[in-house]
Design a protein around this motif. Sequence first.
Motif, mmCIF file in Angstrom:
data_model
loop_
_atom_site.group_PDB
_atom_site.id
_atom_site.type_symbol
_atom_site.label_atom_id
_atom_site.label_comp_id
_atom_site.label_asym_id
_atom_site.label_seq_id
_atom_site.Cartn_x
_atom_site.Cartn_y
_atom_site.Cartn_z
ATOM 1 N N PHE A 50 0.812 -1.215 0.000
ATOM 2 C CA PHE A 50 0.000 0.000 0.000
ATOM 3 C C PHE A 50 0.848 1.268 0.000
ATOM 4 C CE2 PHE A 50 -2.389 -3.349 2.136
ATOM 5 C CZ PHE A 50 -3.512 -3.392 1.333
ATOM 6 N N ASP A 51 2.159 1.135 -0.011
ATOM 7 C CA ASP A 51 3.048 2.287 0.044
ATOM 8 C C ASP A 51 3.322 2.792 -1.373
ATOM 9 O OD1 ASP A 51 4.978 4.202 0.449
ATOM 10 O OD2 ASP A 51 6.272 2.919 1.675
ATOM 11 N N LEU A 52 2.589 3.823 -1.760
ATOM 12 C CA LEU A 52 2.728 4.356 -3.112
ATOM 13 C C LEU A 52 4.067 5.032 -3.351
ATOM 14 C CD1 LEU A 52 -0.850 5.774 -3.759
ATOM 15 C CD2 LEU A 52 0.109 3.582 -4.449
ATOM 16 N N SER A 53 4.773 5.378 -2.291
ATOM 17 C CA SER A 53 6.086 5.993 -2.482
ATOM 18 C C SER A 53 7.094 4.989 -3.044
ATOM 19 C CB SER A 53 6.601 6.592 -1.172
ATOM 20 O OG SER A 53 6.902 5.580 -0.242
ATOM 21 N N LEU A 54 6.777 3.706 -2.971
ATOM 22 C CA LEU A 54 7.649 2.666 -3.525
ATOM 23 C C LEU A 54 7.336 2.376 -4.995
ATOM 24 C CD1 LEU A 54 7.624 0.186 -0.505
ATOM 25 C CD2 LEU A 54 9.354 1.911 -1.075
ATOM 26 N N GLU A 55 6.292 2.982 -5.504
ATOM 27 C CA GLU A 55 5.881 2.773 -6.895
ATOM 28 C C GLU A 55 6.906 3.416 -7.832
ATOM 29 O OE1 GLU A 55 3.128 1.222 -9.614
ATOM 30 O OE2 GLU A 55 3.066 1.099 -7.443
ATOM 31 N N PRO A 56 7.279 2.736 -8.918
ATOM 32 C CA PRO A 56 8.192 3.366 -9.894
ATOM 33 C C PRO A 56 7.575 4.664 -10.432
ATOM 34 C CG PRO A 56 7.942 1.028 -10.350
ATOM 35 C CD PRO A 56 6.941 1.373 -9.297
ATOM 36 N N ALA A 58 7.477 6.179 -13.297
ATOM 37 C CA ALA A 58 6.722 6.114 -14.554
ATOM 38 C C ALA A 58 5.312 5.580 -14.320
ATOM 39 C CB ALA A 58 7.458 5.240 -15.562
ATOM 40 N N SER A 59 5.198 4.546 -13.511
ATOM 41 C CA SER A 59 3.890 3.974 -13.205
ATOM 42 C C SER A 59 3.071 4.935 -12.350
ATOM 43 C CB SER A 59 4.078 2.636 -12.490
ATOM 44 O OG SER A 59 2.845 2.095 -12.128
ATOM 45 N N PHE A 60 3.713 5.529 -11.353
ATOM 46 C CA PHE A 60 3.048 6.478 -10.464
ATOM 47 C C PHE A 60 2.454 7.643 -11.266
ATOM 48 C CE2 PHE A 60 3.296 10.388 -7.964
ATOM 49 C CZ PHE A 60 2.570 10.043 -6.834
ATOM 50 N N ASP A 61 3.220 8.165 -12.208
ATOM 51 C CA ASP A 61 2.773 9.318 -12.986
ATOM 52 C C ASP A 61 1.565 9.005 -13.860
ATOM 53 O OD1 ASP A 61 4.721 10.878 -11.847
ATOM 54 O OD2 ASP A 61 6.114 10.701 -13.544
ATOM 55 N N LYS A 62 1.372 7.742 -14.235
ATOM 56 C CA LYS A 62 0.231 7.372 -15.073
ATOM 57 C C LYS A 62 -1.106 7.522 -14.354
ATOM 58 C CE LYS A 62 2.591 4.147 -18.104
ATOM 59 N NZ LYS A 62 2.716 2.743 -18.503
ATOM 60 N N TYR A 63 -1.156 7.184 -13.090
ATOM 61 C CA TYR A 63 -2.432 7.251 -12.384
ATOM 62 C C TYR A 63 -2.516 8.388 -11.377
ATOM 63 C CZ TYR A 63 0.022 4.561 -8.800
ATOM 64 O OH TYR A 63 0.923 4.120 -7.869
ATOM 65 N N ASN A 64 -1.473 9.136 -11.209
ATOM 66 C CA ASN A 64 -1.502 10.287 -10.308
ATOM 67 C C ASN A 64 -2.086 11.473 -11.060
ATOM 68 O OD1 ASN A 64 -1.084 12.068 -8.199
ATOM 69 N ND2 ASN A 64 0.925 12.602 -8.959
ATOM 70 N N THR A 65 -3.391 11.589 -10.996
ATOM 71 C CA THR A 65 -4.072 12.602 -11.811
ATOM 72 C C THR A 65 -4.625 13.773 -11.010
ATOM 73 O OG1 THR A 65 -6.121 11.362 -11.637
ATOM 74 C CG2 THR A 65 -4.713 10.889 -13.539
ATOM 75 N N GLY A 66 -4.374 13.852 -9.728
ATOM 76 C CA GLY A 66 -4.907 14.979 -8.985
ATOM 77 C C GLY A 66 -4.641 14.918 -7.505
ATOM 78 N N ARG A 67 -5.395 15.715 -6.784
ATOM 79 C CA ARG A 67 -5.200 15.889 -5.355
ATOM 80 C C ARG A 67 -5.352 14.570 -4.569
ATOM 81 N NH1 ARG A 67 -8.425 20.315 -1.723
ATOM 82 N NH2 ARG A 67 -7.204 19.994 0.157
ATOM 83 N N PHE A 68 -6.330 13.751 -4.951
ATOM 84 C CA PHE A 68 -6.535 12.498 -4.236
ATOM 85 C C PHE A 68 -5.287 11.616 -4.310
ATOM 86 C CE2 PHE A 68 -7.670 8.003 -4.097
ATOM 87 C CZ PHE A 68 -8.249 7.949 -2.858
ATOM 88 N N GLY A 69 -4.741 11.449 -5.501
ATOM 89 C CA GLY A 69 -3.537 10.640 -5.667
ATOM 90 C C GLY A 69 -2.373 11.190 -4.887
ATOM 91 N N LEU A 70 -2.232 12.511 -4.888
ATOM 92 C CA LEU A 70 -1.143 13.122 -4.140
ATOM 93 C C LEU A 70 -1.321 12.919 -2.646
ATOM 94 C CD1 LEU A 70 -0.698 16.470 -6.094
ATOM 95 C CD2 LEU A 70 0.826 14.490 -6.087
ATOM 96 N N GLY A 71 -2.548 12.886 -2.173
ATOM 97 C CA GLY A 71 -2.824 12.685 -0.756
ATOM 98 C C GLY A 71 -2.585 11.267 -0.293
ATOM 99 N N CYS A 72 -2.434 10.343 -1.210
ATOM 100 C CA CYS A 72 -2.259 8.937 -0.857
ATOM 101 C C CYS A 72 -0.813 8.549 -0.614
ATOM 102 C CB CYS A 72 -2.832 8.053 -1.951
ATOM 103 S SG CYS A 72 -4.607 8.089 -2.057
ATOM 104 N N CYS A 73 0.108 9.405 -0.924
ATOM 105 C CA CYS A 73 1.501 9.010 -0.754
ATOM 106 C C CYS A 73 2.339 10.192 -0.297
ATOM 107 C CB CYS A 73 2.054 8.433 -2.047
ATOM 108 S SG CYS A 73 2.240 9.646 -3.340
#
Length: 77
Positions: A50-56, A58-73
């Motif tokens: 569940f640790d999104l900071s460990l996500e690569p 390139a992959s992170f940037d694909k689904y990080n589309t706004g405030r909610f995604g930024l708040g998750c990691c």
Amino acid sequence: MRFENRDKFYRKLVKKSPIGEYGSDYQQQSLVRSLDNAHRLLSSPAAKAFDLSLEPKASFDKYNTGRFGLGCCSRGA
């Protein structure tokens, strides 16, 4: 330590909740089991899933589309 303190505080809140005070034994035990299972998962090595900071990146940037995604990691903080 912070996680353990939050867990203890949440358990106190649960005892004072309607289920904690008026629920059946089954409801109370079910809620405690859920808390125990969540605590076990979040304090285990499996929590890394569940640790999104460990996500690569390139992959992170694909689904990080706004405030909610930024708040998750931690990257967005």
